[in-house]
Design an enzyme around this catalytic site. Structure first.
Site: not given
Length: 167
Positions: A99-102
């Site tokens: 998810c937003h962990a990029g």
């Protein structure tokens, strides 16, 4: 070495934390919950979990998972977290980001030239950091596994566990 780190900070997505936490255990690994500090963190829903150790004190790990939610925006601000993420990547150990962990991967300087995916709202961020964005649920590029969101958890965790099994 049978420990798998899972990063936490406030406003983490509890699905993206709990599902991998228990799947890692089922596969015979010991999950180690790591935060910028060793303390309790609250999920987006109000659910909470305690980080056992700080990123600075993290033990040697077989791999590292980064759940999404808004937590990655806090995680990427911690030099100790970024150092841990880089260490795992440099050692060639499995590194998973969903998810937003990029955002954490971007701040750690690990995206350039890599095939990655993530939540649609961070596509521009991943591409601007030099990532080769793939419009698919799960992407594996070497030791890096990325996924778009909660619907992709089964494939994401399976790909991560397959990398762990290869040692």
């Amino acid at each position: 070495m049978k420990r798998v780190g899972i990063l936490l900070a406030d406003l983490f997505d509890e699905r993206e934390f709990l599902y991998p936490y228990y799947r890692v255990q089922e596969a015979g690994y010991t999950p180690v919950v790591i935060g910028p500090e060793a303390r309790e963190y609250r999920a987006k829903s109000g659910f909470s979990w305690r980080a056992e150790v700080s990123a600075r004190e993290a033990p040697e790990l077989a791999g590292l998972l980064i759940p999404g939610g808004f937590a990655p925006d806090y995680l990427r601000r911690s030099p100790e977290v970024l150092a841990l993420v880089r260490r795992v990547a440099e050692e060639g150990r499995p590194l998973g980001a969903i998810c937003h962990a990029g955002w954490v991967l971007i701040s750690a300087g690990l995206v350039r030239g890599r095939r990655v995916t993530g939540f649609s709202s961070i596509r521009d961020d991943l591409e601007n950091a030099g990532g080769l964005y793939q419009e698919t649920g799960v992407v594996v590029d070497g030791n890096l596994v990325t996924a778009q969101g909660p619907k992709d958890l089964p494939g994401f965790v399976l790909a991560f566990l397959e990398l762990l099994a290869k040692g």
